[in-house]
Design an enzyme around this catalytic site. Sequence first.
Site, PDB file in Angstrom:
ATOM      1  N   HIS A   1       0.805  -1.227   0.000  1.00  0.00           N
ATOM      2  CA  HIS A   1       0.000   0.000   0.000  1.00  0.00           C
ATOM      3  C   HIS A   1       0.832   1.269   0.000  1.00  0.00           C
ATOM      4  CE1 HIS A   1      -2.680  -2.957   2.158  1.00  0.00           C
ATOM      5  NE2 HIS A   1      -3.421  -2.591   1.131  1.00  0.00           N
TER       6      HIS A   1
ATOM      7  N   ASP B   1       5.909   3.945   3.117  1.00  0.00           N
ATOM      8  CA  ASP B   1       6.667   3.324   4.194  1.00  0.00           C
ATOM      9  C   ASP B   1       8.124   3.792   4.223  1.00  0.00           C
ATOM     10  OD1 ASP B   1       4.691   1.292   5.274  1.00  0.00           O
ATOM     11  OD2 ASP B   1       4.652   0.818   3.148  1.00  0.00           O
TER      12      ASP B   1
END
Lengths: 469, 469
Positions: free
Chosen positions: A167, A272
């Site tokens: 994601h 991330d």
Amino acid sequence: MPSAIKIGLIGAGSAVFSLAMVKDLCLTEGLAGSRVAFMDINQERLDIVRRLASRYAKELGADLSFETTTDRVACIQDADFVINTASVVSHEQVLATRRLGEKHGYYFGRVGSDEYVFRNVRFMLDVAREMESVCPDAWLIQAGNPVFQGCTLMTRETGIKVCGLCHGHYGYREICDMIGIDWHSVTWQAPGLNHNIWLTHFLYDGEDAYPLVDEWIAAKGEEYWGLDVATLPLPPEREGRWTPELQRAWDIDLSRGAVHMYRMYGLLPVGDTPRSGGWWYHTDIDTKRYWYGKPWGGQDTHISRPLYVENLERRIARMAKLANDPRASLVEALGTEKTTEQHIPIIDGLVNDNEGQFQVNVPNRGALEGLPDDVVVEVSAVVNRKGIQPIHVTPLPPKIMLEQIYPDWLSMERQLLATKTGDRSILLWNILDYHMTRSYDQAVAMLEDLLAQEGNEEMNAYFEGPSNW
Amino acid sequence: MPSAIKIGLIGAGSAVFSLAMVKDLCLTEGLAGSRVAFMDINQERLDIVRRLASRYAKELGADLSFETTTDRVACIQDADFVINTASVVSHEQVLATRRLGEKHGYYFGRVGSDEYVFRNVRFMLDVAREMESVCPDAWLIQAGNPVFQGCTLMTRETGIKVCGLCHGHYGYREICDMIGIDWHSVTWQAPGLNHNIWLTHFLYDGEDAYPLVDEWIAAKGEEYWGLDVATLPLPPEREGRWTPELQRAWDIDLSRGAVHMYRMYGLLPVGDTPRSGGWWYHTDIDTKRYWYGKPWGGQDTHISRPLYVENLERRIARMAKLANDPRASLVEALGTEKTTEQHIPIIDGLVNDNEGQFQVNVPNRGALEGLPDDVVVEVSAVVNRKGIQPIHVTPLPPKIMLEQIYPDWLSMERQLLATKTGDRSILLWNILDYHMTRSYDQAVAMLEDLLAQEGNEEMNAYFEGPSNW
């Protein structure tokens, strides 16, 4: 004319993820008639998932069938696609390892992550090898972590077609929200390695949007970084599957740390990526608060990580409650909008030539210059019936390659070499290489305790030589 | 028929090195009639060198001529070979930087080594560029450090033929001495990067000699590692240009640290290699004593390094005394045996086809698998009139590549990128990456103090952007 396929979903006990897949399938006309085999080692959770899936599809009038199994081979038999979202290391175990690190003098960090990597990539390789004999032509969509290490290993060791998904790249949308532009009007590209991607292109209505980032930093940065974000209300459109606390803890896209990386490299780290970036952002909770915001210090602290695990548990409980309440409307509870997951749209592209562009993790083969062909990179790809075709992206700046990408690549290679050879000294070296390690003895003690942890018995036995150091 | 050539020697004020070259030249018949241009910025030392060289040649009846100059262009004009042994960073400055590190909380280490690398590689590049216009066909023999970074930069940026040389590989002889075999009967190979080479082949009378190492470790290791080596007498055959203290301090070839690396990797690190190998050997003096022997802890401690600098000064004084004593016999003082230096034998090989095998630092071009072609590697090479021809050596084990060679390669690339771009943030990153760094602020303070040091004014001005971190 829709194409009925079989999807094997491994780790389907994760109800939220499984229902997201079901939802997208129900809303994808071209896949009507398909069947989904939910596989998990937890039959109870599988039953919940199947009941929810069947009811949801029925409420929508979608033509899909569902089966459950605790047998992996049954799950992938005749599959056209296998989606693997499982982790053989539980969130509780990850927490336990982080706490073990604390016992050995590390702040709540990643010092024991070889455990997670080793156990999961071995599992992934088992799945891919099983596919080679059971469904060799099926695509494997790898959703569980570690995507980078696992997909590289599987594509090196087997002939299975693998596509890893994550994601993280949606972080560009958070950046858009922060600087106040509509992400629907944005063109972007963020190549790299999984969890290590950099915003090389960022256009808003065709114009470079980086100046808007610079304006935000100049006008609002310091004020935002000084806030206690727990006091900020969450806008209604962001209410969702995570608690407001978690959403706020995760808002690090333009944190001081992310902006620091941007200043060092000239490109924003996405998703991330700013969660790592450099050991110095992570030495202790106060340092993390400085770089990632008060009060939680980002998503990887001893305060925020347990919130995440609790939230997962709450979500499981919520799903169980829904499943056990036959009067509840699932359409009302889950909505009828497609999720942002890429899995089903990619399948639709491959099966029905419903072309789209996606952010995928596939073997490099020249897409990102400077890395070997057999390393899995995260890049944009065009997906249609011809396959998943990575775009040859703009090379990353040399500084990002040398300070971020290559070190990460080497770390992956060491983990895969350790996995292949069972060489305990590589595990030791990795702990020594972890910047927060202060002495040789500390590393030895940490490693021995890690391998003695419950759940690591097989790993401990596997890693033997050379051990006369 | 001898070949008279011109050799330009840059940094010739180092009398010991210059006299070694002269000695080997005098003893190489095929180079009779040659002339040597000694160049240095210190005319006083140059005079000493010329006087000693002329007297020594005269005593031997060798046909050589010598000139001195403080002008680099005059030195390399018409040169067939340029030997560059100069460092623009003095030993005193290196010591000062190590002490600056101590002030910032580091044990006497390499934290400020970018200073040494940057200033010297820029100097080397200046020399190579000058050669391009003055003597483009001459060979450059690079004797001054950093050989790895400098030779890589020069061969990338100029068309000059470059060969870097180092003494480190002779460490295999120390290993032989330790285990009690005659190194004249040994066949060996130790490829890698300069200061990072590994004994892949080690045959004594045609048989694998590694079992003899294992026997030594089992029978004598612990006892040897427990000794205070200062109490050991130095065998007469080892008396030489270094004091007995230094010789003993440098005896780390089978130290506990070197053997630890051998146990981790299955191959012995050779020469300068065990001096680094891993941060954990170097955290403080007691740790260094544990791994490298009592009382000095190897050659890179706050006790032994000043001994080295003092010894250099003593050698300079000794040479000056010899030069000023017209009655002294130089043949008696310096001997009539060829040195172990490779420079003149390599020149003899190239000029006179007097073929030999040498340990050289040259662009990889496939000699050592796994590294790019334009990285300078240290490998065996056959040298004859055809040129310096690296041998395609056995690849190093993957673990050594991933834990020792590649990280060193990346470090070099970052230093060269910093040198090319003037990007101060790379210097900061390198200090942050130094394992002993504990916080971001510490790194920033260390860098700012380093760049503010006397002698670094030009470097400080050069490293500008990006600096808004």
